[in-house]
Design a protein around this motif. Structure first.
Motif, PDB file in Angstrom:
ATOM      1  N   ASN A  45      69.738  58.670  82.184  1.00 30.88           N
ATOM      2  CA  ASN A  45      69.826  57.218  82.317  1.00 30.88           C
ATOM      3  C   ASN A  45      71.245  56.817  81.984  1.00 30.88           C
ATOM      4  N   LEU A  47      74.045  53.814  80.959  1.00 31.96           N
ATOM      5  CA  LEU A  47      74.245  52.497  80.372  1.00 31.96           C
ATOM      6  C   LEU A  47      75.633  52.015  80.777  1.00 31.96           C
ATOM      7  N   GLN A  51      78.354  48.386  76.669  1.00 29.92           N
ATOM      8  CA  GLN A  51      77.386  48.563  75.587  1.00 29.92           C
ATOM      9  C   GLN A  51      77.855  49.589  74.548  1.00 29.92           C
ATOM     10  N   THR A  52      79.060  50.123  74.717  1.00 30.09           N
ATOM     11  CA  THR A  52      79.559  51.170  73.821  1.00 30.09           C
ATOM     12  C   THR A  52      79.553  50.725  72.362  1.00 30.09           C
ATOM     13  N   LEU A  55      76.005  50.328  70.990  1.00 36.46           N
ATOM     14  CA  LEU A  55      75.357  51.638  70.928  1.00 36.46           C
ATOM     15  C   LEU A  55      75.855  52.428  69.720  1.00 36.46           C
ATOM     16  N   THR A 128      73.740  61.520  73.945  1.00 38.22           N
ATOM     17  CA  THR A 128      74.472  60.434  74.578  1.00 38.22           C
ATOM     18  C   THR A 128      75.862  60.966  74.881  1.00 38.22           C
ATOM     19  N   LEU A 162      66.455  53.110  73.993  1.00 42.00           N
ATOM     20  CA  LEU A 162      67.727  52.885  74.695  1.00 42.00           C
ATOM     21  C   LEU A 162      67.648  53.352  76.142  1.00 42.00           C
ATOM     22  N   SER A 163      67.040  54.516  76.353  1.00 37.33           N
ATOM     23  CA  SER A 163      66.927  55.073  77.717  1.00 37.33           C
ATOM     24  C   SER A 163      66.157  54.140  78.637  1.00 37.33           C
ATOM     25  N   GLN A 165      66.245  51.073  78.669  1.00 34.76           N
ATOM     26  CA  GLN A 165      67.110  49.970  79.064  1.00 34.76           C
ATOM     27  C   GLN A 165      68.116  50.388  80.128  1.00 34.76           C
ATOM     28  N   GLY A 166      68.297  51.705  80.299  1.00 33.48           N
ATOM     29  CA  GLY A 166      69.309  52.206  81.230  1.00 33.48           C
ATOM     30  C   GLY A 166      68.808  52.229  82.660  1.00 33.48           C
TER      31      GLY A 166
END
Length: 169
Positions: A45, A47, A51-52, A55, A128, A162-163, A165-166
């Motif tokens: 996924n 992003l 968003q770095t 995250l 990540t 988080l995934s 959201q990707g």
């Protein structure tokens, strides 16, 4: 990706030489590591780069992780909680109070973020990976493992959130 390097070529090389790492596949096919990651058959996924900061701030609360930096065949690993950071002087400055990793990150150089779930050295891994504007890996953060070698379940939960959201490949 080079005009003549396709997802199928990447996947074919992975089948023929399953022990190759993504950076080695990129070199062999003269493409970027990001292009290899985007062709992986496993769970990937992406992003957006913006968003770095959020995250990294979130990962700082996850506990022990493994940060890997590979440059010119040199691989550095730090197994410790990812330090909290703050923006100053054009960098995301990692806390100097940390026992482990320290440094200064130029977040504007991050062009893409991949969230990957795949087998690495025979074990299911979650990590990540941050990429620069040329598709090169900047660094990776792997979820931590407990004393039995199992990925920490609470970290898997946060990673999967988080995934979700990707954008899937």
């Amino acid at each position: 990706m080079q005009e003549n390097t396709t997802h199928n070529e990447i996947r074919q090389l992975m089948v023929e030489q399953p022990r190759l790492r993504t950076i080695e596949i990129a070199r062999a096919l003269n493409c970027s590591e990001l292009q290899v990651i985007q062709a992986l058959p496993e769970q990937v996924n992406m992003l957006p780069a913006d968003q770095t900061h959020s995250l990294l701030t979130d990962i700082a609360d996850w506990g022990k992780v493994t940060c890997i930096i590979e440059v010119s065949g040199f691989i550095f690993e730090v197994k410790a909680p990812f330090p909290k950071g703050k923006n100053a002087y054009g960098y995301y400055n990692l806390s100097h109070d940390s026992e482990g990793l320290q440094g200064h990150l130029k977040l504007e150089n991050v062009a893409a973020i991949g969230l990957l779930t795949r087998k690495v050295q025979g074990k299911l891994s979650y990590y990540t990976q941050f990429f620069d504007h040329d598709g090169n890996s900047i660094f990776k953060i792997y979820l931590g493992r407990n004393q039995d070698g199992e990925v920490i379940p609470e970290q898997i939960e946060r990673f999967n959130t988080l995934s979700a959201q990707g954008v899937s490949n």
